[in-house]
Motif scaffolding. Sequence first.
Motif, mmCIF file in Angstrom:
data_model
loop_
_atom_site.group_PDB
_atom_site.id
_atom_site.type_symbol
_atom_site.label_atom_id
_atom_site.label_comp_id
_atom_site.label_asym_id
_atom_site.label_seq_id
_atom_site.Cartn_x
_atom_site.Cartn_y
_atom_site.Cartn_z
ATOM 1 N N UNK A 51 0.834 -1.200 0.000
ATOM 2 C CA UNK A 51 0.000 0.000 0.000
ATOM 3 C C UNK A 51 0.870 1.252 0.000
ATOM 4 N N UNK A 52 0.818 2.018 -1.101
ATOM 5 C CA UNK A 52 1.487 3.305 -1.200
ATOM 6 C C UNK A 52 0.473 4.305 -1.740
ATOM 7 N N UNK A 53 -0.217 4.992 -0.851
ATOM 8 C CA UNK A 53 -1.200 5.979 -1.317
ATOM 9 C C UNK A 53 -0.877 7.331 -0.685
ATOM 10 N N UNK A 54 -1.688 7.767 0.273
ATOM 11 C CA UNK A 54 -1.459 9.067 0.891
ATOM 12 C C UNK A 54 -1.997 9.095 2.299
ATOM 13 N N UNK A 55 -1.749 10.176 3.024
ATOM 14 C CA UNK A 55 -2.122 10.236 4.439
ATOM 15 C C UNK A 55 -3.621 10.167 4.693
ATOM 16 N N UNK A 56 -4.441 10.559 3.719
ATOM 17 C CA UNK A 56 -5.882 10.600 3.950
ATOM 18 C C UNK A 56 -6.584 9.276 3.648
ATOM 19 N N UNK A 57 -5.907 8.377 2.955
ATOM 20 C CA UNK A 57 -6.536 7.100 2.592
ATOM 21 C C UNK A 57 -5.837 5.893 3.188
ATOM 22 N N UNK A 58 -4.644 6.078 3.741
ATOM 23 C CA UNK A 58 -3.833 4.936 4.172
ATOM 24 C C UNK A 58 -4.524 4.078 5.226
ATOM 25 N N UNK A 59 -5.108 4.709 6.248
ATOM 26 C CA UNK A 59 -5.698 3.938 7.348
ATOM 27 C C UNK A 59 -6.847 3.066 6.846
ATOM 28 N N UNK A 60 -7.700 3.631 6.012
ATOM 29 C CA UNK A 60 -8.813 2.843 5.452
ATOM 30 C C UNK A 60 -8.279 1.710 4.574
ATOM 31 N N UNK A 70 -5.260 -10.296 4.722
ATOM 32 C CA UNK A 70 -4.124 -10.224 3.811
ATOM 33 C C UNK A 70 -2.989 -9.459 4.472
ATOM 34 N N UNK A 71 -1.786 -10.022 4.541
ATOM 35 C CA UNK A 71 -0.635 -9.268 5.059
ATOM 36 C C UNK A 71 -0.437 -7.993 4.241
ATOM 37 N N UNK A 72 -0.103 -6.909 4.931
ATOM 38 C CA UNK A 72 0.002 -5.635 4.219
ATOM 39 C C UNK A 72 1.303 -4.927 4.566
ATOM 40 N N UNK A 73 1.945 -4.436 3.516
ATOM 41 C CA UNK A 73 3.145 -3.608 3.607
ATOM 42 C C UNK A 73 2.705 -2.194 3.265
ATOM 43 N N UNK A 74 2.910 -1.242 4.185
ATOM 44 C CA UNK A 74 2.473 0.130 3.931
ATOM 45 C C UNK A 74 3.648 1.090 3.960
ATOM 46 N N UNK A 75 3.728 1.903 2.909
ATOM 47 C CA UNK A 75 4.744 2.941 2.841
ATOM 48 C C UNK A 75 4.158 4.332 2.819
ATOM 49 N N UNK A 76 2.838 4.439 3.033
ATOM 50 C CA UNK A 76 2.224 5.763 3.108
ATOM 51 C C UNK A 76 2.673 6.461 4.380
ATOM 52 N N UNK A 77 2.866 7.776 4.301
ATOM 53 C CA UNK A 77 3.283 8.534 5.474
ATOM 54 C C UNK A 77 2.240 9.602 5.799
ATOM 55 N N UNK A 78 2.390 10.194 6.978
ATOM 56 C CA UNK A 78 1.506 11.281 7.377
ATOM 57 C C UNK A 78 0.247 10.852 8.105
ATOM 58 N N UNK A 79 0.157 9.569 8.504
ATOM 59 C CA UNK A 79 -1.066 9.079 9.162
ATOM 60 C C UNK A 79 -0.795 8.483 10.544
ATOM 61 N N UNK A 80 0.391 8.635 11.070
ATOM 62 C CA UNK A 80 0.781 7.875 12.258
ATOM 63 C C UNK A 80 0.068 8.303 13.537
ATOM 64 N N UNK A 81 -0.701 9.387 13.503
ATOM 65 C CA UNK A 81 -1.526 9.703 14.672
ATOM 66 C C UNK A 81 -2.585 8.616 14.895
ATOM 67 N N UNK A 82 -2.803 7.773 13.881
ATOM 68 C CA UNK A 82 -3.747 6.655 14.003
ATOM 69 C C UNK A 82 -3.031 5.302 14.080
ATOM 70 N N UNK A 83 -1.737 5.339 14.343
ATOM 71 C CA UNK A 83 -0.959 4.098 14.410
ATOM 72 C C UNK A 83 -1.517 3.124 15.451
ATOM 73 N N UNK A 84 -1.893 3.626 16.631
ATOM 74 C CA UNK A 84 -2.362 2.736 17.687
ATOM 75 C C UNK A 84 -3.624 1.997 17.255
ATOM 76 N N UNK A 85 -4.501 2.666 16.517
ATOM 77 C CA UNK A 85 -5.708 2.011 16.002
ATOM 78 C C UNK A 85 -5.334 0.857 15.069
ATOM 79 N N UNK A 86 -4.419 1.118 14.132
ATOM 80 C CA UNK A 86 -4.013 0.072 13.190
ATOM 81 C C UNK A 86 -3.279 -1.049 13.918
ATOM 82 N N UNK A 87 -2.416 -0.709 14.852
ATOM 83 C CA UNK A 87 -1.688 -1.714 15.623
ATOM 84 C C UNK A 87 -2.663 -2.618 16.369
ATOM 85 N N UNK A 88 -3.630 -2.001 17.047
ATOM 86 C CA UNK A 88 -4.619 -2.791 17.797
ATOM 87 C C UNK A 88 -5.438 -3.689 16.874
#
Length: 238
Positions: A51-60, A70-88
């Motif tokens: 997944x390489x998109x942008x900060x506004x679509x990465x989390x979705x 599906x295992x996912x590799x993400x290189x989008x940046x600018x969304x890490x304020x929602x990292x804990x949600x994705x981690x959980x």
Amino acid sequence: MKIALIGYGKMGKAIEAIALERNHTVPLKIDINNIESFTKENLLQCDVAIEFTGPHSAVENISKCLDAGIPVVSGSTGWLEQWQFIKNKCESLNGALIYASNFSVGVNIFFELNKKLAQLMNGQTDYAVTMEEIHHTQKKDAPSGTAITLAEQVMEYIPRKRKWVNDIPTAAEELSIVSKRIDPAPGTHSIRYSSAIDDIEIIHTAHNRTGFATGAVLAAEFLAGKKGIYTMKDVLNI
């Protein structure tokens, strides 16, 4: 290995080229023109998503891949304020995820050099530390995710620097990151320690997107069939 590409711009196309060179297939390519094809059924045809998109679509986008198992590799940046949600979410679904602010092998070696230099410079209070990053004008976030990673590493080893600012610093505790957007620069990052006597500077300059794309494919190869959250340090064993 079958790879789903979520984001099929310049980076997605570079990743596809490397994937094909390494004898993988890319049965699913998603961009703004065929978003209706971004379904669980189509994802399940693949072994891993990149997944390489942008900060506004990465989390979705990451969430959709995790929901599909599906295992996912993400290189989008600018969304890490929602990292804990994705981690959980990844942990609760027993999923697999690699996020990196930069997948380049060279940059990840540069990260290790940055940490070592910061450690050495911690006691050298006569040196002022500053950072600069240069990217192409289409990059949407500033500072770059790579620059933020570098800044966080500096602050880890030089605790008198407590926060980074994307501007001229107004307090001694601030670490300045200067962001420039100049075409066609794919990415340059520098950390400089300056004193009245001399300067010490480390620089990484990307010549093209190949390094980023190769690292993303290496990460996908590493992640396929695994569970858990990993980093590029795991992929590169550094």
